[in-house]
Scaffold this motif. Structure first.
Motif, mmCIF file in Angstrom:
data_model
loop_
_atom_site.group_PDB
_atom_site.id
_atom_site.type_symbol
_atom_site.label_atom_id
_atom_site.label_comp_id
_atom_site.label_asym_id
_atom_site.label_seq_id
_atom_site.Cartn_x
_atom_site.Cartn_y
_atom_site.Cartn_z
ATOM 1 N N PRO A 52 0.614 -1.243 0.061
ATOM 2 C CA PRO A 52 -0.044 -0.002 -0.321
ATOM 3 C C PRO A 52 0.907 1.264 0.056
ATOM 4 C CG PRO A 52 -0.739 -1.574 1.552
ATOM 5 C CD PRO A 52 0.564 -2.293 1.089
ATOM 6 N N VAL A 53 0.371 2.183 -0.771
ATOM 7 C CA VAL A 53 0.865 3.533 -0.810
ATOM 8 C C VAL A 53 2.373 3.507 -1.402
ATOM 9 C CG1 VAL A 53 1.683 5.764 0.294
ATOM 10 C CG2 VAL A 53 -0.367 4.270 1.023
ATOM 11 N N PHE A 54 3.325 2.748 -0.749
ATOM 12 C CA PHE A 54 4.704 3.104 -1.610
ATOM 13 C C PHE A 54 4.650 1.980 -2.732
ATOM 14 C CE2 PHE A 54 5.666 4.095 3.065
ATOM 15 C CZ PHE A 54 6.529 5.141 3.017
ATOM 16 N N GLY A 55 4.092 1.096 -2.853
ATOM 17 C CA GLY A 55 4.064 0.172 -3.817
ATOM 18 C C GLY A 55 3.555 1.124 -5.056
ATOM 19 N N THR A 56 2.550 1.979 -4.803
ATOM 20 C CA THR A 56 2.109 2.766 -6.116
ATOM 21 C C THR A 56 3.044 3.818 -6.271
ATOM 22 O OG1 THR A 56 0.060 2.600 -5.263
ATOM 23 C CG2 THR A 56 0.294 4.465 -6.620
ATOM 24 N N LEU A 57 3.806 4.320 -5.322
ATOM 25 C CA LEU A 57 5.034 5.190 -5.812
ATOM 26 C C LEU A 57 6.040 4.754 -6.665
ATOM 27 C CD1 LEU A 57 6.031 8.238 -5.073
ATOM 28 C CD2 LEU A 57 7.242 7.318 -3.059
#
Length: 405
Positions: free
Chosen positions: A260-265
């Motif tokens: 979550p979150v960092f994977g998208t980044l």
């Protein structure tokens, strides 16, 4: 005859390494390229002092990206202003930030003075000047557009550096705060809690469940702290072990994109790198199959790299570029549609430039949002953990004071 240790990537994207006998470093590089290999490292087996210093100073990134970005911008500006490449390299070698880099640039200037082309001189230092740099310079030399190609390289590395710095800045704060939280909690568990435990034992007070849990953790850390400490590095060790195989790297990188979150980044950063690299190489008239091979190496995510290598195979079978990517979940519809339009209109490089601009701006904005959100969140988490420990210790203390009154 000297022996050279090499690491390379085959046309299918697989790693290759070994030892090669050759009269010179340049001939060894040419021989390996003639076998269809893309060099990532080539060093004299004797491992001279200069080679060791370069490997220590530049590591796996060939050269500090910030220094290399500044070098590319200065070289492009000087050459565009009419300064010859030899003079530009001499001037830059005098002001290079590290001794090994100064030596390399000075050596390249001497080779170019003796008649070598810039791309040939750069190809002798594959740990510093990677395949992307060498191929784009070679294309600029062949097309008589070296000034434009150097400008494009400068922009390419500037964008890459800025994007990487944004992602790092978003990651640094939670990592620092996480370390601070572990240190604070460990200090309290090992040095503070035992003092209260002695007081509770002397007064025979019945302790509530939260207090008993905190005491149990404290006793565990006091007894087995030296065993727990190495376990903190276990995830990193497991990651290195998994990444030793291609299938392991692919699974691990695919999992990272689902965080979550960092994977998208990270996903957006990889898409920006894919688009920018593809656009730069395609604009330099590098053959499409070679472009895809290079892009799969620099995208920095094995899951996405695997899709690009599969795309290369599909193109060799006669498919378009957009259709194989459309079947992959790792490439959003916008990227696929922009590539399809670029294929149809013959403007693939400009389309991918727009995609890269979009994702680079998106990464910047997302990194800034993360920093603004994570700072108060991490402070609240640390305050909450410390508060729970303090409350668990103070509750029986207050109870004892009430009974005494």
């Amino acid at each position: 005859m000297p022996k050279y240790i090499y690491k390379a990537v085959t046309a299918s994207g697989k790693a290759a390494n070994g030892v090669l006998e050759s009269p010179s470093l340049q001939q060894a590089a040419e021989q390996l390229r003639g076998q269809g290999l893309w060099l990532t490292s080539l060093n004299d087996q004797a491992d001279s002092l200069l080679t060791r210093e370069l490997e220590f100073s530049f590591g796996g990134q060939k050269v500090n990206l910030e220094h290399f970005t500044v070098f590319c911008r200065q070289l492009a500006t000087m050459y565009k202003s009419g300064v010859s490449l030899v003079d530009a390299m001499r001037l830059l070698s005098e002001h290079a930030p590290t001794k090994p880099f100064r030596q390399v640039l000075g050596s390249m200037a001497e080779k170019m003075k003796d008649g070598a082309q810039f791309s040939e001189a750069a190809a002798e230092y594959p740990r510093i000047f990677g395949p992307i740099f060498v191929n784009m310079v070679k294309a600029g030399e062949a097309g008589g557009n070296l000034d434009g190609m150097l400008e494009r390289l400068a922009v390419f590395y500037e964008k890459e550096h800025n994007t990487r710095q944004k992602v790092k800045s978003a990651m640094v704060y939670p990592m620092i705060m996480g370390v601070v939280m572990v240190l604070v909690v460990t200090f309290m568990m090992i040095f503070v809690i035992p003092r209260f435990v002695a007081s509770f034992a002397s007064m025979n007070v019945e302790l509530p469940l939260p207090t008993r849990m905190v005491i149990a953790v404290s006793e565990f850390l006091q007894r087995y702290g030296l065993v727990v400490l190495p376990c903190l590095f276990l995830p990193k060790g497991m990651s290195l072990l998994i990444r030793r195989s291609e299938a392991g790297r692919e699974r691990l990188d695919a999992w990272k994109l689902r965080i979550p979150v960092f994977g998208t980044l990270w996903h957006k950063q990889a898409l920006a790198r894919f688009s920018r690299t593809f656009s730069s190489l395609f604009a330099a008239a590098i053959p499409l199959l070679e472009t895809l091979t290079l892009v799969s190496q620099v995208v920095a995510n094995e899951a996405i790299g695997s899709v690009i290598r599969k795309l290369r195979e599909d193109i060799m079978k006669g498919e378009s570029m957009s259709e194989p990517l459309r079947r992959s979940r790792l490439f959003p519809p916008m990227v696929v549609e922009m590539m399809a339009v670029g294929e149809q209109t013959g403007s693939l490089d400009s389309m991918l430039d727009k995609v890269a601009d979009f994702y680079e701006a998106d990464v910047d904005a997302m990194a800034d949002r993360l920093k603004s959100l994570l700072e108060p969140l991490m402070i609240l988490i640390i305050a909450g953990v410390v508060g729970i420990i303090v409350l668990a210790v103070m509750t029986p203390t207050f109870k004892m004071m009430q009974e005494m009154n």
